[in-house]
Write an enzyme that holds these catalytic residues in place. Sequence first.
Site, PDB file in Angstrom:
ATOM      1  N   LYS A  52       0.849  -1.197   0.000  1.00 20.73           N
ATOM      2  CA  LYS A  52       0.000   0.000   0.000  1.00 20.73           C
ATOM      3  C   LYS A  52       0.884   1.247   0.000  1.00 20.73           C
ATOM      4  CE  LYS A  52      -3.718  -2.552   2.061  1.00 20.73           C
ATOM      5  NZ  LYS A  52      -4.356  -3.098   3.254  1.00 20.73           N
ATOM      6  N   GLN A  96      -5.345  -2.023   9.331  1.00 22.35           N
ATOM      7  CA  GLN A  96      -5.031  -3.304   8.685  1.00 22.35           C
ATOM      8  C   GLN A  96      -5.609  -4.460   9.507  1.00 22.35           C
ATOM      9  OE1 GLN A  96      -3.394  -3.755   5.629  1.00 22.35           O
ATOM     10  NE2 GLN A  96      -4.059  -5.855   5.916  1.00 22.35           N
ATOM     11  N   ASP A 119     -11.428   1.758   3.277  1.00 19.24           N
ATOM     12  CA  ASP A 119     -11.628   0.314   3.097  1.00 19.24           C
ATOM     13  C   ASP A 119     -13.112  -0.008   2.868  1.00 19.24           C
ATOM     14  OD1 ASP A 119      -9.659  -1.577   2.874  1.00 19.24           O
ATOM     15  OD2 ASP A 119      -9.341  -1.818   5.036  1.00 19.24           O
TER      16      ASP A 119
END
Length: 281
Positions: A52, A96, A119
């Site tokens: 990322k 995460q 997300d």
Amino acid sequence: MAKIMDGKALAAEQMIQLKTRVDALRDKGKTVGLTVILVGDNPASQVYVRNKGKACQELGILGDTIVLPAETSQEDLIALIEKLNREKAVDGILVQLPLPRHLNESEVLRHIAPDKDVDGFHIENAGKLFTGQPGVVACTPKGILHMLKASGVPLSGKEAVVIGRSNIVGKPIAMLLLNENCTVPLCHSRTQDLAAHTRRADILVAAVGKPRFITADMVKPGAAVVDVGINRVDGKVVGDVDFEQVEKVAGYISPVPGGVGKMTICMLMENTVEAAERKVL
Ligand code: NAD
């Protein structure tokens, strides 16, 4: 032989367009910012976070990674998220997953400001997808839809069978395909006679997490087969689809690696750029 749905090439094309949008924002005085929070030292998560960071660098997005010790308390993690919610320079916040077991994932995700939830896992964004309202769409399902459309796969009225009912892949891709007017059986570990369902599928999405689970006899000739699985076998990454055999039957197929995974990171970048554009444009 099936046409390859080349996630690597599609993502590369999309990244060029995103770079233009990042540059346009910078011309307006806005540097796009993404903060990733990593709790603990899960090796797979470390790889994802690094990738990322690389994508941010490629686009000129200010990518910041905050690494917290595995024993971080829920209160401290939520306090950090709330601080980032208030920071103007931060357009996107990503926690995460998976989190260490003592942390409550859905509770933690609920504290991310829905506008910064790149997300797309916040309950408000999930609810918007469910009710057909515009919101942030989760990256993997968004990437799958982009890949199908860009590959010219017909969707409206087609039977799209999804295997896997997770909140991050199975359920949201089922919703996206439903919004595209597909008929969408959503299969899972308790589904009886799975192959009877998969053999009817014009579009088959496998998000199971079992290496080479989908065999050629389960696939309708000409179908578009999307392989979401990431499984490590003898040090190699393989998908949920027996690529070599299924490729001979399917009309379209996505490889692993170089398929959905590449699209996922690209869509994370897109969600971050969109979050910044909402503030500025
Ligand atoms: P998960 O473990 O949360 O869900 C797996 C699903 O598979 C469950 O809903 C379960 O009901 C179903 N399932 C299990 N055994 C089955 C069986 N025998 N028959 C039918 N269904 C069965 O997994 P997830 O988070 O949705 O991820 C699925 C896979 O996709 C994993 O390999 C994961 O690593 C991968 N993944 C890839 C990306 C990417 O960017 N490419 C992103 C997320 C997940």
